[in-house]
Design a protein around this motif. Structure first.
Motif, PDB file in Angstrom:
ATOM      1  N   LEU A 282      20.736  30.775  26.609  1.00 44.07           N
ATOM      2  CA  LEU A 282      20.967  31.277  28.128  1.00 44.07           C
ATOM      3  C   LEU A 282      22.361  31.082  28.523  1.00 44.07           C
ATOM      4  N   LYS A 283      22.743  31.738  29.422  1.00 39.88           N
ATOM      5  CA  LYS A 283      24.682  31.555  29.796  1.00 39.88           C
ATOM      6  C   LYS A 283      24.365  31.390  31.206  1.00 39.88           C
ATOM      7  N   ILE A 284      25.428  30.508  31.639  1.00 39.72           N
ATOM      8  CA  ILE A 284      25.810  30.541  33.117  1.00 39.72           C
ATOM      9  C   ILE A 284      27.192  30.557  33.193  1.00 39.72           C
ATOM     10  N   CYS A 285      27.746  31.337  34.111  1.00 37.62           N
ATOM     11  CA  CYS A 285      29.244  31.590  34.282  1.00 37.62           C
ATOM     12  C   CYS A 285      29.549  30.152  35.117  1.00 37.62           C
ATOM     13  N   THR A 286      30.420  29.509  34.746  1.00 43.05           N
ATOM     14  CA  THR A 286      30.861  28.200  35.588  1.00 43.05           C
ATOM     15  C   THR A 286      32.212  28.377  36.180  1.00 43.05           C
ATOM     16  N   THR A 287      33.036  29.162  35.394  1.00 45.46           N
ATOM     17  CA  THR A 287      34.455  29.471  36.228  1.00 45.46           C
ATOM     18  C   THR A 287      34.991  30.755  35.568  1.00 45.46           C
ATOM     19  N   TYR A 288      36.113  31.071  36.388  1.00 45.29           N
ATOM     20  CA  TYR A 288      36.655  32.457  35.774  1.00 45.29           C
ATOM     21  C   TYR A 288      38.001  32.407  35.188  1.00 45.29           C
ATOM     22  N   THR A 289      38.410  33.232  34.491  1.00 46.73           N
ATOM     23  CA  THR A 289      39.926  33.353  34.122  1.00 46.73           C
ATOM     24  C   THR A 289      40.391  34.571  34.675  1.00 46.73           C
ATOM     25  N   LEU A 290      41.705  34.803  34.899  1.00 45.88           N
ATOM     26  CA  LEU A 290      42.458  35.603  35.720  1.00 45.88           C
ATOM     27  C   LEU A 290      43.717  35.985  34.791  1.00 45.88           C
ATOM     28  N   LYS A 291      43.693  37.082  33.999  1.00 47.09           N
ATOM     29  CA  LYS A 291      44.885  37.466  32.874  1.00 47.09           C
ATOM     30  C   LYS A 291      44.889  36.352  32.154  1.00 47.09           C
ATOM     31  N   GLY A 292      43.947  35.894  31.406  1.00 44.20           N
ATOM     32  CA  GLY A 292      43.942  34.886  30.496  1.00 44.20           C
ATOM     33  C   GLY A 292      44.101  33.591  31.063  1.00 44.20           C
ATOM     34  N   ARG A 293      44.177  33.339  32.203  1.00 43.76           N
ATOM     35  CA  ARG A 293      44.635  31.820  32.898  1.00 43.76           C
ATOM     36  C   ARG A 293      43.272  31.241  33.829  1.00 43.76           C
ATOM     37  N   ALA A 294      42.991  30.132  33.478  1.00 39.29           N
ATOM     38  CA  ALA A 294      41.889  29.558  33.981  1.00 39.29           C
ATOM     39  C   ALA A 294      42.099  29.568  35.615  1.00 39.29           C
ATOM     40  N   ALA A 295      41.018  30.202  36.334  1.00 42.43           N
ATOM     41  CA  ALA A 295      41.267  30.355  37.801  1.00 42.43           C
ATOM     42  C   ALA A 295      40.772  29.101  38.534  1.00 42.43           C
ATOM     43  N   GLY A 296      40.235  28.057  37.796  1.00 43.28           N
ATOM     44  CA  GLY A 296      39.720  27.076  38.684  1.00 43.28           C
ATOM     45  C   GLY A 296      38.704  27.411  39.646  1.00 43.28           C
ATOM     46  N   ASP A 297      38.478  26.536  40.754  1.00 44.17           N
ATOM     47  CA  ASP A 297      37.454  26.937  41.661  1.00 44.17           C
ATOM     48  C   ASP A 297      37.790  28.154  42.514  1.00 44.17           C
ATOM     49  N   GLU A 298      39.213  28.440  42.658  1.00 48.22           N
ATOM     50  CA  GLU A 298      39.704  29.422  43.648  1.00 48.22           C
ATOM     51  C   GLU A 298      39.313  30.900  42.849  1.00 48.22           C
ATOM     52  N   PHE A 299      38.992  31.712  43.843  1.00 44.68           N
ATOM     53  CA  PHE A 299      39.152  33.165  43.604  1.00 44.68           C
ATOM     54  C   PHE A 299      39.148  34.017  44.796  1.00 44.68           C
ATOM     55  N   ALA A 300      39.664  35.206  44.498  1.00 37.49           N
ATOM     56  CA  ALA A 300      39.794  36.152  45.455  1.00 37.49           C
ATOM     57  C   ALA A 300      39.091  37.225  45.548  1.00 37.49           C
ATOM     58  N   MET A 301      38.041  37.290  46.660  1.00 34.86           N
ATOM     59  CA  MET A 301      36.897  38.346  46.533  1.00 34.86           C
ATOM     60  C   MET A 301      37.455  39.591  46.264  1.00 34.86           C
ATOM     61  N   ALA A 302      38.666  39.872  46.729  1.00 37.34           N
ATOM     62  CA  ALA A 302      39.099  41.282  46.732  1.00 37.34           C
ATOM     63  C   ALA A 302      39.477  41.669  45.335  1.00 37.34           C
ATOM     64  N   ARG A 303      39.744  40.642  44.609  1.00 37.81           N
ATOM     65  CA  ARG A 303      39.995  40.824  43.279  1.00 37.81           C
ATOM     66  C   ARG A 303      39.050  40.630  42.296  1.00 37.81           C
ATOM     67  N   LEU A 304      37.809  40.541  42.696  1.00 37.29           N
ATOM     68  CA  LEU A 304      36.657  40.189  41.898  1.00 37.29           C
ATOM     69  C   LEU A 304      36.374  40.606  40.606  1.00 37.29           C
ATOM     70  N   GLY A 305      37.037  41.875  40.530  1.00 43.00           N
ATOM     71  CA  GLY A 305      36.617  42.960  39.475  1.00 43.00           C
ATOM     72  C   GLY A 305      37.591  42.491  38.210  1.00 43.00           C
ATOM     73  N   GLU A 306      38.706  41.806  38.709  1.00 40.60           N
ATOM     74  CA  GLU A 306      39.581  41.408  37.630  1.00 40.60           C
ATOM     75  C   GLU A 306      39.427  40.083  36.955  1.00 40.60           C
ATOM     76  N   TYR A 307      38.360  39.258  37.278  1.00 42.43           N
ATOM     77  CA  TYR A 307      38.053  38.075  36.651  1.00 42.43           C
ATOM     78  C   TYR A 307      37.244  38.123  35.442  1.00 42.43           C
ATOM     79  N   GLN A 308      37.263  37.187  34.640  1.00 47.38           N
ATOM     80  CA  GLN A 308      36.943  37.306  33.285  1.00 47.38           C
ATOM     81  C   GLN A 308      35.621  35.967  33.397  1.00 47.38           C
ATOM     82  N   PRO A 309      34.415  36.177  33.209  1.00 42.57           N
ATOM     83  CA  PRO A 309      33.641  34.980  33.207  1.00 42.57           C
ATOM     84  C   PRO A 309      33.822  33.910  32.077  1.00 42.57           C
ATOM     85  N   VAL A 310      33.758  32.693  32.291  1.00 45.24           N
ATOM     86  CA  VAL A 310      33.832  31.621  31.333  1.00 45.24           C
ATOM     87  C   VAL A 310      32.380  30.991  31.584  1.00 45.24           C
ATOM     88  N   TYR A 311      31.632  31.169  30.195  1.00 48.67           N
ATOM     89  CA  TYR A 311      30.158  30.578  30.023  1.00 48.67           C
ATOM     90  C   TYR A 311      29.763  29.240  29.762  1.00 48.67           C
TER      91      TYR A 311
END
Ligand code: IMP
Length: 437
Positions: A354-383
């Motif tokens: 099973l996988k759970i997404c715990t963080t995102y990356t944005l353009k290859g960079r770790a996004a940490g705990d921050e994300f912009a809802m308006a750009r949600l479609g651009e994030y990649q999940p880290v599982y």
């Protein structure tokens, strides 16, 4: 004045009806405070499956009084057919125990038509609305030109108000959306007089249910009655905090209760966030953990079972994916969630990993705990990968009945969300549930 608020933490369809049904055991009042018949709350009791769209799921418990708050938009036609279905199933849905706020707004057939015409006009940029007229009815509300349930009680004034509203929609459809008879005979403007008269005739039958629901709630709370608030849709569909514009038109977080029922801010005993053990979405919009292919089919089901992932209201197949821990943490914050009710754990049985997404990356960079809802479609999940289990968990009634891997999955979910799991559902039946101490 014990208040429990139960709300969805995803994009709706988390199994709220089922959880509210369980929590209704300990409630005197059950209230809806947002949305309309875009919602579809399913409750299975023995051989009977109830599909509720407007009436609070607590109606199935005979001791409850049910309120439909001013934050709702109500289609009288849907309301009346739901009452009919409940009555036929032996549930008392009479005006003795079901009350509609006089300040709730009404959805008319013209709103529904406008919703569908607007959705078609969006073309490739469509939102995937349920076509139930929700958006247009809330637009009229905020434009201060809406029809309210209380207007039904003004028998003399109602026909003219309805007619003016239908005329306005007709004008919009003809002028703005250029729907003319010669283009598409099925979508010419509207038979204003006919639709208005039929609506007035039907809506009038709702009159016995209309009351000052807010005053009733306030009085009951002052008398120490227990209120259970049932949110519709999920936090990620919230008009302000969700994945705008791919949202619904109401406040879907726990904070919506106060304004949507008219009770003023006061202490709340429990805020239960209902979370499916994986993620689903119906309609358009970003979905970072979405799955395609075989795994999606496995999670969605084929539609043969009532619990498969097909819309209760529209029948549309739902998009499916792994649980998104980043969004869950966000929703815990914006909705003030203090405990989780995890649904559909049984569906994960038989998956090796099973996988759970715990963080995102944005353009290859770790996004940490921050994300912009308006750009949600651009994030990649880290599982994070967790071991699955093969055992059928549908007969588990205590945490210790679950396989170790299922307990670990739930423990990890608690760590990610930062709040405890208080309830786990392992099947559609009322008793297929683990209440965690
Ligand atoms: P609307 O509420 O019909 O305007 O639809 C707006 C968005 O919310 C669409 O993506 C719908 O699919 C979604 N939506 C509305 N109600 C529900 C619900 O009860 N469950 C899941 N999605 C919903």
């Amino acid at each position: 004045m014990p208040i429990t608020i139960a709300v969805g933490t995803q994009w709706g369809d988390e199994g709220k009806g089922r959880v509210v049904d369980l929590l209704s055991d300990a409630a005197d009042l059950v209230a809806r405070f947002n949305g309309g018949d875009n919602a579809g709350h399913t409750v299975t009791v023995g051989q009977t499956t109830f599909k509720l769209h407007l009436v609070p799921s607590g109606i199935i418990h005979p001791q409850t009084v049910c309120l439909m708050g001013n934050g709702m938009v109500i289609n009288p036609l849907s309301f009346l057919s739901e009452i009919e279905a409940l009555t036929a199933a032996g549930v008392d849905a009479s005006p003795a125990r079901l009350f509609v706020s006089q300040a709730a707004h009404l959805i008319t057939p013209a709103h529904r038509l406008l919703d569908q015409v607007q959705e078609a006009a969006r073309g490739a940029g469509h939102l995937g609305t349920t076509g139930r007229g929700i958006g247009p009815a809330y637009v009229d509300k905020t434009a201060r030109s809406g029809l309210r349930a209380g207007d039904i009680l003004d028998q003399a004034g109602l026909p003219a108000k309805v007619q003016a509203h239908v005329e306005q929609v007709d004008c919009l459809i003809r002028q703005l959306y250029h729907r003319e008879a010669d283009e598409n005979p099925r979508s010419v403007g509207i038979d204003v007089a006919g639709i208005s008269a039929a609506f007035v005739e039907k809506a009038t039958r709702m009159a016995p249910y209309i009351a000052d629901a807010g005053a009733m709630a306030r009085k009951s709370l002052a008398a120490g009655k227990r209120l259970l608030a049932e949110g519709a849709q999920g936090a990620l569909l919230d008009l302000d905090q969700g994945t705008y514009p791919f949202v619904t038109s109401s406040c879907t977080t726990a904070t919506g209760l106060f304004g949507g029922l008219g009770i003023g801010i006061q202490p709340v005993q429990r805020v239960v966030g209902i979370t499916k053990a994986f993620q689903t979405r119906v309609g358009d919009g970003p979905f970072p953990t979405e799955l395609a292919g075989e795994m999606a089919v496995r999670l969605r089901g084929t539609g043969a079972n009532p619990w498969d992932e097909y819309g209760t209201t529209t029948g549309r197949p739902r998009r499916v994916g792994w649980l998104d821990g980043v969004l869950l943490r966000y929703v815990v914050e914006i909705s003030g969630i203090r405990e989780l009710a995890v649904t559909k754990l049984d569906i994960l049985s038989g998956m090796s990993t099973l996988k759970i997404c715990t963080t995102y990356t944005l353009k290859g960079r770790a996004a940490g705990d921050e994300f912009a809802m308006a750009r949600l479609g651009e994030y990649q999940p880290v599982y994070e990968e967790l071991p699955g289990w093969n055992e059928d968990v549908s007969s588990a009634r205590r945490m210790q009945d679950l396989p170790a891997a299922a307990r670990s999955y739930l423990r990890r979910l608690e760590e990610i969300a930062g709040v405890p799991v208080s309830l786990v559902s392992v099947g559609a039946e009322r008793e297929q549930v683990i209440r965690v101490n």
